[in-house]
Design an enzyme around this catalytic site. Structure first.
Site, PDB file in Angstrom:
ATOM      1  N   LYS A 228       0.841  -1.206   0.000  1.00  0.00           N
ATOM      2  CA  LYS A 228       0.000   0.000   0.000  1.00  0.00           C
ATOM      3  C   LYS A 228       0.876   1.256   0.000  1.00  0.00           C
ATOM      4  O   LYS A 228       0.689   2.161  -0.804  1.00  0.00           O
ATOM      5  CB  LYS A 228      -0.912  -0.030   1.232  1.00  0.00           C
ATOM      6  CG  LYS A 228      -1.807   1.172   1.349  1.00  0.00           C
ATOM      7  CD  LYS A 228      -2.734   1.057   2.558  1.00  0.00           C
ATOM      8  CE  LYS A 228      -3.383   2.397   2.835  1.00  0.00           C
ATOM      9  NZ  LYS A 228      -4.282   2.374   3.977  1.00  0.00           N
ATOM     10  N   GLU A 234      10.549  -4.597   4.467  1.00  0.00           N
ATOM     11  CA  GLU A 234      10.628  -6.020   4.106  1.00  0.00           C
ATOM     12  C   GLU A 234      10.291  -6.219   2.629  1.00  0.00           C
ATOM     13  O   GLU A 234      10.970  -6.944   1.899  1.00  0.00           O
ATOM     14  CB  GLU A 234       9.641  -6.846   4.947  1.00  0.00           C
ATOM     15  CG  GLU A 234       9.973  -6.942   6.422  1.00  0.00           C
ATOM     16  CD  GLU A 234       9.355  -5.830   7.254  1.00  0.00           C
ATOM     17  OE1 GLU A 234       9.033  -4.759   6.679  1.00  0.00           O
ATOM     18  OE2 GLU A 234       9.196  -6.028   8.476  1.00  0.00           O
ATOM     19  N   GLY A 290      -4.823  -1.643   5.088  1.00  0.00           N
ATOM     20  CA  GLY A 290      -4.044  -2.776   4.592  1.00  0.00           C
ATOM     21  C   GLY A 290      -4.725  -4.115   4.857  1.00  0.00           C
ATOM     22  O   GLY A 290      -4.835  -4.969   3.981  1.00  0.00           O
ATOM     23  N   ARG A 291      -5.229  -4.290   6.067  1.00  0.00           N
ATOM     24  CA  ARG A 291      -5.822  -5.595   6.426  1.00  0.00           C
ATOM     25  C   ARG A 291      -7.226  -5.766   5.858  1.00  0.00           C
ATOM     26  O   ARG A 291      -7.853  -6.804   6.044  1.00  0.00           O
ATOM     27  CB  ARG A 291      -5.808  -5.771   7.946  1.00  0.00           C
ATOM     28  CG  ARG A 291      -6.422  -4.613   8.720  1.00  0.00           C
ATOM     29  CD  ARG A 291      -6.102  -4.709  10.197  1.00  0.00           C
ATOM     30  NE  ARG A 291      -6.549  -3.554  10.961  1.00  0.00           N
ATOM     31  CZ  ARG A 291      -5.845  -2.440  11.126  1.00  0.00           C
ATOM     32  NH1 ARG A 291      -4.664  -2.316  10.534  1.00  0.00           N
ATOM     33  NH2 ARG A 291      -6.308  -1.447  11.847  1.00  0.00           N
ATOM     34  N   GLU A 376      -4.816  -6.620  14.691  1.00  0.00           N
ATOM     35  CA  GLU A 376      -4.275  -5.300  14.334  1.00  0.00           C
ATOM     36  C   GLU A 376      -5.375  -4.242  14.453  1.00  0.00           C
ATOM     37  O   GLU A 376      -5.116  -3.076  14.712  1.00  0.00           O
ATOM     38  CB  GLU A 376      -3.688  -5.317  12.915  1.00  0.00           C
ATOM     39  CG  GLU A 376      -2.700  -4.199  12.673  1.00  0.00           C
ATOM     40  CD  GLU A 376      -1.878  -4.357  11.398  1.00  0.00           C
ATOM     41  OE1 GLU A 376      -0.690  -4.716  11.481  1.00  0.00           O
ATOM     42  OE2 GLU A 376      -2.430  -4.127  10.310  1.00  0.00           O
ATOM     43  N   HIS A 407      -5.698 -33.211  17.889  1.00  0.00           N
ATOM     44  CA  HIS A 407      -4.616 -34.066  18.402  1.00  0.00           C
ATOM     45  C   HIS A 407      -3.468 -33.240  18.942  1.00  0.00           C
ATOM     46  O   HIS A 407      -2.352 -33.738  19.075  1.00  0.00           O
ATOM     47  CB  HIS A 407      -4.143 -35.001  17.289  1.00  0.00           C
ATOM     48  CG  HIS A 407      -5.230 -35.958  16.875  1.00  0.00           C
ATOM     49  ND1 HIS A 407      -5.444 -37.158  17.508  1.00  0.00           N
ATOM     50  CD2 HIS A 407      -6.203 -35.843  15.940  1.00  0.00           C
ATOM     51  CE1 HIS A 407      -6.490 -37.763  16.963  1.00  0.00           C
ATOM     52  NE2 HIS A 407      -6.970 -36.979  16.011  1.00  0.00           N
ATOM     53  N   LYS A 531       9.418  -0.842  14.098  1.00  0.00           N
ATOM     54  CA  LYS A 531      10.031  -0.510  12.804  1.00  0.00           C
ATOM     55  C   LYS A 531      11.149   0.520  12.992  1.00  0.00           C
ATOM     56  O   LYS A 531      12.232   0.387  12.437  1.00  0.00           O
ATOM     57  CB  LYS A 531       8.975   0.109  11.872  1.00  0.00           C
ATOM     58  CG  LYS A 531       7.923  -0.843  11.360  1.00  0.00           C
ATOM     59  CD  LYS A 531       7.048  -0.103  10.359  1.00  0.00           C
ATOM     60  CE  LYS A 531       5.770  -0.838  10.045  1.00  0.00           C
ATOM     61  NZ  LYS A 531       4.847  -0.076   9.228  1.00  0.00           N
TER      62      LYS A 531
HETATM   63  O1  F6P Z   1       3.195  -2.658   9.728  1.00  0.00           O
HETATM   64  C1  F6P Z   1       1.858  -2.979   9.642  1.00  0.00           C
HETATM   65  C2  F6P Z   1       1.360  -2.714   8.261  1.00  0.00           C
HETATM   66  O2  F6P Z   1       1.274  -1.356   8.052  1.00  0.00           O
HETATM   67  C3  F6P Z   1       0.021  -3.390   8.015  1.00  0.00           C
HETATM   68  O3  F6P Z   1      -1.034  -2.678   8.503  1.00  0.00           O
HETATM   69  C4  F6P Z   1       0.054  -3.555   6.546  1.00  0.00           C
HETATM   70  O4  F6P Z   1      -0.898  -4.469   6.103  1.00  0.00           O
HETATM   71  C5  F6P Z   1       1.478  -4.016   6.349  1.00  0.00           C
HETATM   72  O5  F6P Z   1       2.216  -3.269   7.281  1.00  0.00           O
HETATM   73  C6  F6P Z   1       2.043  -3.837   4.970  1.00  0.00           C
HETATM   74  O6  F6P Z   1       2.012  -2.493   4.556  1.00  0.00           O
HETATM   75  P1  F6P Z   1       2.177  -2.108   3.048  1.00  0.00           P
HETATM   76  O7  F6P Z   1       1.078  -2.711   2.263  1.00  0.00           O
HETATM   77  O8  F6P Z   1       2.148  -0.610   3.024  1.00  0.00           O
HETATM   78  O9  F6P Z   1       3.515  -2.624   2.578  1.00  0.00           O
END
Ligand code: F6P
Length: 567
Positions: A228, A234, A290-291, A376, A407, A531
């Site tokens: 987003k 990452e 995002g979620r 979240e 199990h 972060k």
């Molecule tokens: O760090 C949490 C977050 O902001 C989530 O809410 C989001 O889904 C995820 O990181 C990834 O963010 P992006 O889509 O901006 O890479």
């Protein structure tokens, strides 16, 4: 006015959510107090008694929405409990906030944003305005662009740089830019083009990308960079490594990137800066959290896998539940009920967690997806006024597909000391392509499904155990107290539409709880500190740099790490 100032103003007094600021504290409302009193009266009432008192409970305490049949009879509630919970929802303005959300008001007050994932599945002719602009045409423009691109990849018309057909799709994203499509791809495998290999890379641990691409031919591989913000370290790090891998495999001509990389993002500037042609970007908007984003452009990998028609069927499933949530009366409103039940157990039974237990191998990632959606969103400890909450907010969400959990950890649910409400999700039919012998196993799977909720609810009394001739010292060990609350969600088949219905159900359940608890379910400031600290600590790991203010424990750990790393 900058974004922070706008959010501060919005958080203090404006917007659908802002109007909720300053409201009476939840635990001082008469409705909350009435529930507390009712809980005392209920005492140790057992589900065995509730069923004995009402012959119709097994059918009466059920609801339907879309293709889903929901049985909530095995909950520690009476008609009076449900009535009081609905009164709580009314007193806390759940319906008003819901309307504000659907109308596009900025109910995410700390970020001064609308919350409009429901617009992502609105029909073409719907009108949903944000700041006076109808957002629905833009939603469909992106969906159409995704559909055209998916069709090109699926048909082989979209080729790689060397002219080879694309056979592999690798989605690189994390959190909401990974969990949704990864979960749905697993859920809908039976609907996917089985000639395509679709993989998901999220972890910045290089092993993730390594394992995802090690057996792939770069000439046949399409990378979808899903972010987003397009700033998530990452994802950007993995995307850069993927680009290196691709160029190394294709002779180094950077012109190859345009055929092998597309981006899903709200940030065109960053996408272009990365070297991805904006023509290959599929956009979305800041009013999609995002979620809550996987039915936006973030679903592109899924759409390529299942095709645009199935993707639209899934959106139709979401829409069914959206409409239900918006229009069904409180007594029949499933997300409202599910949300309120969670409030009930958290507040009055001290339940700390909630298990989601799908009896479908295809839903293996469903609970992981829900963890972000729920935790979240509602993992908050201040209310909309910024005051500490004096009540429980979001539960720990956990679970894996049945029967494996039986199990492993079900022992604790059956005989442990904790109250763990659980959702059981099952399907009447196995997927069509199973061989007859494997399809026959479905009844055994579902026998377990029904047996577990029965055992959890009704247990086994000491008298029943004794009647089996069990020696007295073993009786307490073999007794099942029962009275463990569960919801059963049953559908005929796991289809794209049903998956959409299930997800929307949980999205709105989470919404209801956030509304009752008076928290902002749509921000996630809690992930920021880690972060920032990671950025500060990295130079200490790589260069041994001094990190001012590093605590003694972290300092020693960094020293040990560098020693073990051979630095
Ligand atoms: O760090 C949490 C977050 O902001 C989530 O809410 C989001 O889904 C995820 O990181 C990834 O963010 P992006 O889509 O901006 O890479």
């Amino acid at each position: 006015m900058n974004a922070n100032q706008a959010a501060a103003r919005s958080a203090s007094n404006e917007g659908g959510g802002g109007r909720r600021a300053g409201r009476m504290k939840l635990n001082r409302t008469p409705e909350w107090l009435a529930l507390g009193k009712h809980r005392e009266e209920l005492g140790q009432t057992h589900l065995r008694e509730l069923f004995a008192a009402d012959a119709n409970r097994g059918t009466g305490y059920t609801l339907r929405v879309g293709d889903l049949y929901i049985d909530y009879s095995k909950h520690l509630v009476t008609d009076r409990t449900l009535e009081l919970l609905r009164e709580l929802a009314a007193a806390t303005g759940v319906a008003e906030l819901r309307e504000a959300m659907f109308r596009g008001e900025k109910i995410n007050t700390t970020e001064d944003r609308a919350v409009l994932h429901t617009a992502l599945r609105a029909p073409r002719d719907a009108v949903v305005e944000v700041d006076g602009v109808n957002v629905v045409p833009a939603v469909h423009e992106v969906l159409d662009k995704m559909a055209a691109f998916s069709a090109q990849v699926r048909s082989g018309e979209w080729t790689g740089f060397t002219g080879k057909r694309i056979k592999n799709v690798v989605n690189i994203g994390i959190g909401g830019s990974d969990l949704g499509p990864a979960m749905a791809y697993e859920a809908l495998r039976a609907f996917t083009d089985r000639t395509l290999t679709v993989r998901f890379v999220s972890n910045v641990d290089g092993a993730d990308l390594h394992e995802a691409v090690r057996d792939l031919d770069p000439a046949e591989t399409l990378f979808i960079i899903a972010s987003k913000t397009f700033t998530t370290i990452e994802t950007i790090t993995n995307a850069e490594s993927a680009r290196e891998w691709l160029l190394a495999g294709l002779g180094g001509d950077t012109a190859a990137v345009a055929r092998h990389f597309v981006a899903l993002s709200t940030n065109e500037e960053k996408v272009t800066g990365f070297g991805i042609d904006p023509a290959n970007m599929f956009g979305f908007w800041d009013w999609v959290g995002g979620r809550y984003s996987f039915d936006s452009a973030i679903g592109l990998s899924l759409m390529i896998a299942i095709g645009p028609d199935a993707f639209r069927e899934m959106l139709g499933g979401f829409r069914t539940v959206d409409e239900h949530f918006r229009t069904a009366p409180p007594e029949q409103n499933v997300p409202l009920l599910m949300g309120l039940l969670g409030v009930w157990y958290g507040a009055f039974f001290d339940a700390q967690s909630h298990a989601v237990l799908p009896y479908s191998h295809y839903l293996s990632r469903f609970t992981a997806y829900l963890q972000q959606l729920d935790m979240e969103s509602n993992g908050k400890s201040v209310d909309r006024d910024g005051d500490p909450v004096e009540w429980q907010t979001g539960p720990v969400v956990w679970g894996t597909p049945g029967t494996n959990g039986q199990h492993a950890y079900y022992q604790l649910i059956h005989q442990g000391t904790k109250v763990i409400p659980a959702d059981f999700i099952g399907f009447a039919r196995p997927i069509g392509e199973l061989e007859p012998k494997l399809a026959d196993q479905h009844d055994l799977l579902m026998a377990n499904f029904f047996a577990q909720t029965q055992a959890l609810a009704f247990g086994k009394t000491a008298e029943e155990v004794r009647a089996e001739g069990v020696p007295e010292p073993l009786v307490p060990h073999k007794t099942f107290k029962g009275n463990h609350p569960t919801t059963t969600i049953l559908a005929q088949d796991l289809t794209p539409a049903v998956l959409g219905q299930l997800i929307a159900l949980y999205e709105h359940k989470v919404f209801v709880q956030g509304a009752v608890w008076n928290i902002d379910s749509f921000d996630q400031w809690g992930v920021e500190l880690g972060k920032v600290l990671a950025k500060r600590v990295e130079p200490a790991l790589t260069e041994g740099a001094d990190v001012p203010g590093l605590d003694a424990s972290s300092k020693a750990l960094v020293t040990e790490y560098r020693k073990l790393r051979g630095r």
